[in-house]
Design a protein around this motif. Structure first.
Motif, PDB file in Angstrom:
ATOM      1  N   ASP A 164      32.191 -57.162  19.598  1.00 23.55           N
ATOM      2  CA  ASP A 164      33.123 -57.524  21.024  1.00 23.55           C
ATOM      3  C   ASP A 164      33.542 -56.333  21.239  1.00 23.55           C
ATOM      4  OD1 ASP A 164      34.779 -58.430  22.735  1.00 23.55           O
ATOM      5  OD2 ASP A 164      35.792 -59.874  21.299  1.00 23.55           O
ATOM      6  N   PHE A 165      33.153 -56.069  22.884  1.00 28.16           N
ATOM      7  CA  PHE A 165      33.299 -54.699  23.549  1.00 28.16           C
ATOM      8  C   PHE A 165      34.783 -54.789  24.050  1.00 28.16           C
ATOM      9  CE2 PHE A 165      33.067 -51.669  27.185  1.00 28.16           C
ATOM     10  CZ  PHE A 165      32.678 -50.396  26.446  1.00 28.16           C
ATOM     11  N   GLY A 166      35.124 -55.882  24.564  1.00 27.56           N
ATOM     12  CA  GLY A 166      36.655 -56.028  24.851  1.00 27.56           C
ATOM     13  C   GLY A 166      36.607 -55.787  26.380  1.00 27.56           C
ATOM     14  N   ARG A 167      37.721 -56.080  27.082  1.00 25.50           N
ATOM     15  CA  ARG A 167      37.779 -56.230  28.493  1.00 25.50           C
ATOM     16  C   ARG A 167      38.907 -55.252  29.132  1.00 25.50           C
ATOM     17  NH1 ARG A 167      37.326 -61.877  27.911  1.00 25.50           N
ATOM     18  NH2 ARG A 167      39.554 -62.012  29.137  1.00 25.50           N
ATOM     19  N   ARG A 168      38.941 -54.634  30.219  1.00 24.71           N
ATOM     20  CA  ARG A 168      39.726 -53.758  30.779  1.00 24.71           C
ATOM     21  C   ARG A 168      41.357 -54.643  30.592  1.00 24.71           C
ATOM     22  NH1 ARG A 168      37.365 -53.298  35.081  1.00 24.71           N
ATOM     23  NH2 ARG A 168      36.806 -51.317  35.208  1.00 24.71           N
ATOM     24  N   ASP A 169      41.404 -56.042  30.862  1.00 25.34           N
ATOM     25  CA  ASP A 169      42.564 -56.567  30.809  1.00 25.34           C
ATOM     26  C   ASP A 169      43.195 -56.990  29.535  1.00 25.34           C
ATOM     27  OD1 ASP A 169      40.687 -58.499  30.567  1.00 25.34           O
ATOM     28  OD2 ASP A 169      41.913 -59.787  31.980  1.00 25.34           O
ATOM     29  N   HIS A 170      42.375 -56.531  28.357  1.00 20.72           N
ATOM     30  CA  HIS A 170      42.687 -56.592  26.818  1.00 20.72           C
ATOM     31  C   HIS A 170      43.091 -55.533  26.521  1.00 20.72           C
ATOM     32  CE1 HIS A 170      40.664 -60.980  26.522  1.00 20.72           C
ATOM     33  NE2 HIS A 170      41.468 -61.035  27.523  1.00 20.72           N
ATOM     34  N   PHE A 171      44.011 -55.697  25.292  1.00 21.59           N
ATOM     35  CA  PHE A 171      44.231 -54.506  24.202  1.00 21.59           C
ATOM     36  C   PHE A 171      43.202 -54.376  23.260  1.00 21.59           C
ATOM     37  CE2 PHE A 171      46.481 -52.604  20.960  1.00 21.59           C
ATOM     38  CZ  PHE A 171      46.986 -51.453  21.595  1.00 21.59           C
ATOM     39  N   PRO A 172      42.879 -53.348  22.776  1.00 21.53           N
ATOM     40  CA  PRO A 172      43.307 -51.792  23.511  1.00 21.53           C
ATOM     41  C   PRO A 172      42.344 -51.671  24.644  1.00 21.53           C
ATOM     42  CG  PRO A 172      41.789 -51.472  21.411  1.00 21.53           C
ATOM     43  CD  PRO A 172      42.166 -53.004  21.418  1.00 21.53           C
ATOM     44  N   PRO A 173      43.037 -50.908  25.590  1.00 24.18           N
ATOM     45  CA  PRO A 173      42.205 -50.300  26.629  1.00 24.18           C
ATOM     46  C   PRO A 173      41.101 -49.346  26.262  1.00 24.18           C
ATOM     47  CG  PRO A 173      44.312 -49.146  26.768  1.00 24.18           C
ATOM     48  CD  PRO A 173      44.346 -50.208  25.570  1.00 24.18           C
ATOM     49  N   HIS A 174      40.189 -48.998  27.048  1.00 26.13           N
ATOM     50  CA  HIS A 174      39.061 -48.150  26.794  1.00 26.13           C
ATOM     51  C   HIS A 174      39.416 -46.779  27.816  1.00 26.13           C
ATOM     52  CE1 HIS A 174      37.299 -51.023  24.552  1.00 26.13           C
ATOM     53  NE2 HIS A 174      36.300 -51.561  25.679  1.00 26.13           N
ATOM     54  N   ALA A 175      40.090 -45.786  27.253  1.00 34.45           N
ATOM     55  CA  ALA A 175      40.661 -44.657  28.027  1.00 34.45           C
ATOM     56  C   ALA A 175      39.257 -43.708  28.602  1.00 34.45           C
ATOM     57  CB  ALA A 175      41.119 -43.821  27.312  1.00 34.45           C
ATOM     58  N   LEU A 176      39.456 -43.496  29.844  1.00 30.09           N
ATOM     59  CA  LEU A 176      38.499 -42.605  30.651  1.00 30.09           C
ATOM     60  C   LEU A 176      39.124 -41.260  30.707  1.00 30.09           C
ATOM     61  CD1 LEU A 176      35.744 -42.562  31.906  1.00 30.09           C
ATOM     62  CD2 LEU A 176      36.965 -42.894  34.088  1.00 30.09           C
ATOM     63  N   ILE A 177      38.461 -40.280  30.407  1.00 30.99           N
ATOM     64  CA  ILE A 177      39.217 -38.974  30.695  1.00 30.99           C
ATOM     65  C   ILE A 177      37.841 -38.167  31.483  1.00 30.99           C
ATOM     66  CG2 ILE A 177      39.540 -36.775  29.768  1.00 30.99           C
ATOM     67  CD1 ILE A 177      40.647 -38.342  27.131  1.00 30.99           C
ATOM     68  N   LYS A 178      38.321 -37.743  32.477  1.00 32.89           N
ATOM     69  CA  LYS A 178      37.313 -37.202  33.457  1.00 32.89           C
ATOM     70  C   LYS A 178      37.385 -35.686  33.258  1.00 32.89           C
ATOM     71  CE  LYS A 178      38.068 -40.160  37.652  1.00 32.89           C
ATOM     72  NZ  LYS A 178      38.533 -40.149  38.808  1.00 32.89           N
ATOM     73  N   ASN A 179      36.033 -35.097  33.021  1.00 33.46           N
ATOM     74  CA  ASN A 179      35.769 -33.811  32.971  1.00 33.46           C
ATOM     75  C   ASN A 179      36.261 -32.875  34.063  1.00 33.46           C
ATOM     76  OD1 ASN A 179      35.079 -31.319  32.042  1.00 33.46           O
ATOM     77  ND2 ASN A 179      32.875 -31.813  31.717  1.00 33.46           N
TER      78      ASN A 179
END
Length: 327
Positions: A275-290
Protein backbone atom coordinates in the motif's frame (compact mmCIF):
# COMPACT_ATOMS: atom_id res chain seq x y z
CA UNK A 1 -7.82 -4.08 -12.53
CA UNK A 2 -7.69 -5.67 -16.02
CA UNK A 3 -9.66 -8.89 -16.27
CA UNK A 4 -6.58 -11.02 -16.99
CA UNK A 5 -4.66 -9.87 -13.88
CA UNK A 6 -6.21 -12.41 -11.44
CA UNK A 7 -5.59 -15.26 -13.87
CA UNK A 8 -1.99 -14.17 -14.42
CA UNK A 9 -1.50 -13.86 -10.66
CA UNK A 10 -2.77 -17.41 -10.23
CA UNK A 11 -0.22 -18.64 -12.80
CA UNK A 12 2.55 -16.83 -10.95
CA UNK A 13 1.48 -18.38 -7.65
CA UNK A 14 1.47 -21.81 -9.27
CA UNK A 15 5.04 -21.20 -10.47
CA UNK A 16 6.11 -20.22 -6.95
CA UNK A 17 4.84 -23.48 -5.46
CA UNK A 18 7.48 -25.47 -7.38
CA UNK A 19 10.20 -22.82 -7.15
CA UNK A 20 13.06 -22.49 -4.62
CA UNK A 21 10.83 -20.16 -2.62
CA UNK A 22 8.79 -23.19 -1.55
CA UNK A 23 11.10 -26.15 -2.20
CA UNK A 24 14.27 -24.87 -0.47
CA UNK A 25 15.11 -22.60 2.43
CA UNK A 26 13.70 -19.14 1.80
CA UNK A 27 12.63 -16.29 4.06
CA UNK A 28 9.29 -16.15 2.20
CA UNK A 29 8.38 -19.82 2.23
CA UNK A 30 5.71 -19.27 4.89
CA UNK A 31 4.34 -16.20 3.09
CA UNK A 32 3.70 -18.20 -0.06
CA UNK A 33 2.26 -21.28 1.65
CA UNK A 34 -1.44 -21.46 0.67
CA UNK A 35 -3.75 -21.16 3.67
CA UNK A 36 -1.22 -19.48 5.95
CA UNK A 37 -1.71 -16.03 7.42
CA UNK A 38 1.40 -14.97 5.55
CA UNK A 39 -0.16 -16.09 2.29
CA UNK A 40 -3.17 -13.88 2.79
CA UNK A 41 -1.23 -10.86 4.05
CA UNK A 42 1.79 -11.01 1.72
CA UNK A 43 1.73 -13.75 -0.92
CA UNK A 44 -1.58 -12.84 -2.54
CA UNK A 45 -0.76 -9.12 -2.64
CA UNK A 46 2.67 -9.83 -4.10
CA UNK A 47 1.50 -11.87 -7.08
CA UNK A 48 -1.36 -9.47 -7.79
CA UNK A 49 1.15 -6.60 -7.85
CA UNK A 50 3.49 -8.48 -10.19
CA UNK A 51 0.62 -9.33 -12.53
CA UNK A 52 -0.60 -5.73 -12.47
CA UNK A 53 2.80 -4.31 -13.43
CA UNK A 54 3.15 -6.98 -16.12
CA UNK A 55 0.22 -5.35 -17.92
CA UNK A 56 2.30 -2.24 -18.67
CA UNK A 57 5.74 -3.94 -18.74
CA UNK A 58 5.41 -7.47 -20.17
CA UNK A 59 8.03 -9.80 -18.76
CA UNK A 60 8.38 -7.86 -15.51
CA UNK A 61 6.70 -10.50 -13.32
CA UNK A 62 8.81 -13.45 -14.44
CA UNK A 63 12.03 -11.47 -14.21
CA UNK A 64 11.23 -10.27 -10.70
CA UNK A 65 10.25 -13.73 -9.52
CA UNK A 66 13.55 -15.08 -10.82
CA UNK A 67 15.33 -12.43 -8.76
CA UNK A 68 13.27 -13.31 -5.69
CA UNK A 69 13.86 -17.05 -6.09
CA UNK A 70 17.62 -16.42 -5.99
CA UNK A 71 17.35 -14.77 -2.55
CA UNK A 72 17.34 -18.06 -0.73
CA UNK A 73 19.40 -21.16 -0.04
CA UNK A 74 21.61 -20.51 2.98
CA UNK A 75 19.41 -20.57 6.07
CA UNK A 76 18.60 -17.18 7.64
CA UNK A 77 21.04 -15.23 5.48
CA UNK A 78 20.88 -11.58 6.56
CA UNK A 79 22.15 -10.57 3.13
CA UNK A 80 19.21 -12.28 1.44
CA UNK A 81 16.78 -10.75 3.92
CA UNK A 82 18.05 -7.25 3.12
CA UNK A 83 17.72 -8.03 -0.60
CA UNK A 84 14.12 -9.13 -0.10
CA UNK A 85 13.26 -5.90 1.72
CA UNK A 86 14.84 -3.95 -1.14
CA UNK A 87 12.93 -6.07 -3.67
CA UNK A 88 9.64 -5.16 -2.01
CA UNK A 89 10.62 -1.50 -1.86
CA UNK A 90 11.14 -1.48 -5.63
CA UNK A 91 7.86 -3.27 -6.26
CA UNK A 92 6.03 -0.82 -3.99
CA UNK A 93 7.08 2.15 -6.14
CA UNK A 94 6.76 0.47 -9.53
CA UNK A 95 3.26 -0.77 -8.69
CA UNK A 96 2.24 2.80 -7.85
CA UNK A 97 3.54 3.99 -11.21
CA UNK A 98 1.73 1.19 -13.05
CA UNK A 99 -1.63 1.65 -11.32
CA UNK A 100 -1.75 5.45 -11.47
CA UNK A 101 -4.51 6.93 -13.68
CA UNK A 102 -2.26 8.95 -15.96
CA UNK A 103 -3.91 11.89 -17.79
CA UNK A 104 -2.48 10.62 -21.08
CA UNK A 105 -1.48 7.10 -22.16
CA UNK A 106 1.83 6.30 -20.50
CA UNK A 107 4.58 4.10 -21.93
CA UNK A 108 6.71 2.11 -19.50
CA UNK A 109 10.27 0.99 -20.19
CA UNK A 110 11.77 -1.63 -17.89
CA UNK A 111 15.44 -1.03 -17.03
CA UNK A 112 15.96 1.22 -20.09
CA UNK A 113 19.40 2.17 -21.40
CA UNK A 114 20.68 5.31 -23.08
CA UNK A 115 23.34 5.10 -25.78
CA UNK A 116 26.38 3.09 -24.75
CA UNK A 117 25.78 3.58 -21.03
CA UNK A 118 26.06 0.48 -18.85
CA UNK A 119 23.85 2.09 -16.21
CA UNK A 120 20.08 1.99 -16.20
CA UNK A 121 17.31 2.95 -13.74
CA UNK A 122 14.50 0.61 -12.67
CA UNK A 123 11.91 2.15 -14.95
CA UNK A 124 11.18 5.08 -17.23
CA UNK A 125 7.75 6.52 -17.99
CA UNK A 126 7.06 8.46 -21.19
CA UNK A 127 4.02 10.72 -21.17
CA UNK A 128 2.90 12.51 -24.33
CA UNK A 129 2.95 16.26 -23.95
CA UNK A 130 4.79 16.06 -20.64
CA UNK A 131 8.07 14.23 -21.18
CA UNK A 132 9.85 11.25 -19.68
CA UNK A 133 10.70 10.39 -16.10
CA UNK A 134 13.42 8.03 -14.93
CA UNK A 135 12.83 6.41 -11.54
CA UNK A 136 15.49 4.76 -9.41
CA UNK A 137 14.48 3.04 -6.15
CA UNK A 138 16.89 2.33 -3.31
CA UNK A 139 16.45 0.83 0.16
CA UNK A 140 19.42 0.65 2.55
CA UNK A 141 20.11 -2.34 4.75
CA UNK A 142 18.90 -1.06 8.12
CA UNK A 143 18.74 -4.36 9.99
CA UNK A 144 21.79 -3.88 12.23
CA UNK A 145 21.32 -0.12 12.42
CA UNK A 146 17.72 -0.47 13.62
CA UNK A 147 18.86 -2.78 16.40
CA UNK A 148 21.46 -0.33 17.72
CA UNK A 149 19.87 3.11 17.25
CA UNK A 150 17.61 2.77 20.29
CA UNK A 151 19.93 0.68 22.48
CA UNK A 152 22.76 3.23 22.52
CA UNK A 153 22.17 6.33 24.67
CA UNK A 154 23.31 8.68 21.89
CA UNK A 155 22.92 8.84 18.13
CA UNK A 156 24.75 11.07 15.70
CA UNK A 157 22.45 11.44 12.70
CA UNK A 158 24.75 13.94 10.99
CA UNK A 159 28.42 14.87 10.92
CA UNK A 160 29.29 17.71 13.25
CA UNK A 161 32.18 18.83 15.44
CA UNK A 162 30.75 16.61 18.17
CA UNK A 163 32.81 13.43 18.39
CA UNK A 164 31.53 10.08 19.69
CA UNK A 165 34.24 10.12 22.37
CA UNK A 166 32.97 13.44 23.73
CA UNK A 167 29.55 11.91 24.52
CA UNK A 168 31.10 9.49 26.98
CA UNK A 169 29.02 6.40 26.13
CA UNK A 170 27.93 4.15 23.29
CA UNK A 171 27.00 6.12 20.19
CA UNK A 172 25.11 5.14 17.02
CA UNK A 173 26.93 6.67 14.06
CA UNK A 174 25.28 8.35 11.03
CA UNK A 175 23.82 6.09 8.35
CA UNK A 176 24.60 8.62 5.63
CA UNK A 177 27.10 6.74 3.47
CA UNK A 178 24.34 4.66 1.80
CA UNK A 179 22.52 7.89 0.93
CA UNK A 180 25.70 9.23 -0.65
CA UNK A 181 26.16 6.00 -2.62
CA UNK A 182 22.55 6.15 -3.82
CA UNK A 183 23.08 9.67 -5.13
CA UNK A 184 26.31 8.74 -6.91
CA UNK A 185 24.83 5.68 -8.60
CA UNK A 186 21.54 7.34 -9.57
CA UNK A 187 23.39 10.31 -11.05
CA UNK A 188 25.38 7.91 -13.25
CA UNK A 189 22.25 6.01 -14.29
CA UNK A 190 20.42 9.17 -15.33
CA UNK A 191 23.36 10.90 -17.05
CA UNK A 192 22.94 9.26 -20.45
CA UNK A 193 19.23 10.04 -20.59
CA UNK A 194 19.79 13.69 -19.66
CA UNK A 195 22.48 13.99 -22.34
CA UNK A 196 20.17 12.50 -24.99
CA UNK A 197 17.06 14.45 -24.00
CA UNK A 198 17.19 17.80 -22.19
CA UNK A 199 13.51 17.32 -21.25
CA UNK A 200 14.26 14.10 -19.39
CA UNK A 201 13.45 14.29 -15.69
CA UNK A 202 14.55 12.00 -12.90
CA UNK A 203 13.77 11.08 -9.32
CA UNK A 204 15.57 8.94 -6.77
CA UNK A 205 13.19 7.22 -4.36
CA UNK A 206 14.77 6.20 -1.05
CA UNK A 207 12.69 3.79 1.01
CA UNK A 208 13.70 4.13 4.69
CA UNK A 209 11.98 2.98 7.85
CA UNK A 210 10.05 5.15 10.30
CA UNK A 211 13.15 7.12 11.34
CA UNK A 212 12.93 9.40 8.32
CA UNK A 213 14.91 12.13 10.10
CA UNK A 214 18.06 10.13 9.26
CA UNK A 215 17.99 10.53 5.45
CA UNK A 216 16.61 14.06 5.86
CA UNK A 217 19.69 14.91 7.94
CA UNK A 218 22.02 13.13 5.51
CA UNK A 219 20.69 15.29 2.69
CA UNK A 220 19.97 18.64 4.34
CA UNK A 221 22.02 18.99 7.52
CA UNK A 222 23.64 22.48 7.49
CA UNK A 223 26.88 20.98 8.77
CA UNK A 224 27.33 18.11 6.31
CA UNK A 225 24.19 17.54 4.16
CA UNK A 226 24.85 16.01 0.77
CA UNK A 227 22.74 18.64 -1.01
CA UNK A 228 24.44 21.56 0.73
CA UNK A 229 27.69 23.48 0.26
CA UNK A 230 29.03 21.77 3.38
CA UNK A 231 28.48 18.25 2.03
CA UNK A 232 30.78 15.62 3.49
CA UNK A 233 31.16 14.23 -0.05
CA UNK A 234 33.84 16.50 -1.47
CA UNK A 235 36.57 16.71 -4.08
CA UNK A 236 39.24 19.42 -4.13
CA UNK A 237 37.43 20.92 -1.13
CA UNK A 238 34.23 21.40 -3.15
CA UNK A 239 30.93 19.68 -2.55
CA UNK A 240 30.16 16.99 -5.12
CA UNK A 241 26.96 17.73 -7.05
CA UNK A 242 24.50 15.33 -8.67
CA UNK A 243 23.12 17.34 -11.61
CA UNK A 244 21.32 14.43 -13.27
CA UNK A 245 19.02 13.87 -10.28
CA UNK A 246 16.13 16.31 -10.14
CA UNK A 247 14.60 15.28 -6.83
CA UNK A 248 14.73 12.75 -4.02
CA UNK A 249 11.55 11.23 -2.59
CA UNK A 250 11.73 9.77 0.92
CA UNK A 251 9.28 7.02 1.89
CA UNK A 252 8.71 5.63 5.40
CA UNK A 253 7.94 2.02 4.50
CA UNK A 254 10.74 -0.43 5.30
CA UNK A 255 9.32 -1.18 8.74
CA UNK A 256 5.97 -1.97 7.12
CA UNK A 257 7.66 -4.56 4.91
CA UNK A 258 9.44 -6.10 7.89
CA UNK A 259 6.25 -6.26 9.96
CA UNK A 260 4.21 -7.71 7.10
CA UNK A 261 6.77 -10.44 6.36
CA UNK A 262 6.77 -11.39 10.04
CA UNK A 263 2.97 -11.61 10.14
CA UNK A 264 2.58 -8.67 12.50
CA UNK A 265 0.16 -5.75 12.30
CA UNK A 266 1.26 -2.82 10.16
CA UNK A 267 1.75 0.69 11.54
CA UNK A 268 -0.50 3.65 10.61
CA UNK A 269 -3.07 1.31 9.03
CA UNK A 270 -1.87 0.65 5.47
CA UNK A 271 -4.12 -1.96 3.90
CA UNK A 272 -1.29 -4.33 2.92
CA UNK A 273 2.47 -4.65 2.39
CA UNK A 274 2.39 -2.79 -0.96
CA UNK A 275 0.00 0.00 0.00
CA UNK A 276 1.85 3.10 -1.28
CA UNK A 277 -0.33 5.55 0.62
CA UNK A 278 -1.78 8.90 -0.40
CA UNK A 279 -0.81 12.52 -0.05
CA UNK A 280 -3.60 13.20 2.45
CA UNK A 281 -2.68 10.21 4.66
CA UNK A 282 0.06 9.77 7.24
CA UNK A 283 2.96 9.43 6.78
CA UNK A 284 3.64 11.87 3.92
CA UNK A 285 6.14 11.19 1.15
CA UNK A 286 8.74 13.95 1.46
CA UNK A 287 10.02 15.47 -1.76
CA UNK A 288 13.43 17.14 -1.63
CA UNK A 289 14.38 19.11 -4.72
CA UNK A 290 17.98 18.91 -5.81
CA UNK A 291 19.41 22.47 -6.01
CA UNK A 292 21.34 21.50 -9.14
CA UNK A 293 18.45 19.61 -10.77
CA UNK A 294 15.41 20.59 -12.83
CA UNK A 295 11.78 20.97 -11.81
CA UNK A 296 9.42 18.01 -12.08
CA UNK A 297 6.06 18.26 -13.92
CA UNK A 298 2.98 18.10 -11.71
CA UNK A 299 1.82 14.90 -13.43
CA UNK A 300 4.83 13.01 -12.06
CA UNK A 301 4.58 14.54 -8.59
CA UNK A 302 0.89 13.67 -8.42
CA UNK A 303 1.58 10.05 -9.28
CA UNK A 304 4.12 9.73 -6.46
CA UNK A 305 1.86 11.53 -3.94
CA UNK A 306 4.81 13.81 -3.24
CA UNK A 307 4.72 16.53 -0.58
CA UNK A 308 7.46 19.20 -0.66
CA UNK A 309 9.53 18.87 2.47
CA UNK A 310 9.13 22.61 3.07
CA UNK A 311 5.44 21.92 3.75
CA UNK A 312 6.40 19.43 6.48
CA UNK A 313 8.66 21.71 8.53
CA UNK A 314 6.25 21.67 11.49
CA UNK A 315 7.03 17.97 12.04
CA UNK A 316 10.34 17.39 13.83
CA UNK A 317 11.15 14.21 11.92
CA UNK A 318 11.22 16.12 8.63
CA UNK A 319 13.88 18.53 9.87
CA UNK A 320 17.59 17.73 10.03
CA UNK A 321 18.87 16.96 13.51
CA UNK A 322 22.45 15.94 14.10
CA UNK A 323 22.36 14.67 17.71
CA UNK A 324 19.70 12.47 19.33
CA UNK A 325 19.62 11.49 23.01
CA UNK A 326 17.64 8.30 23.56
CA UNK A 327 17.91 8.04 27.35
Amino acid sequence: MPNDVPAHAARLMYRIQSSPIRTGWHWLRYNFTPGSNGFRAVGRETVLALAQVDVVMPGFADEQLSRLEAMGGPEKSKTHYAQIVSWYAELLVILQLAEHPWPEPARFLMEPTAGDSKYNPEVMIELDGVGSLGVEVKAPDLLEHSNTRTTNPWQLAGRTDITPASLGSAVTLPRDNPVKDFLVHADKKFAGFRAADPNFRSILVIVWDDFINEPVTALLSPSSGLLTRNSFHRQDDKAIEYPNIDAILLLRHQHQIVEALAGRALVDDPSHILDFGRRDHFPPHALIKNPTGEGLPAEFLDCLEAVPIEALSAAAEYNPGEVIMWN
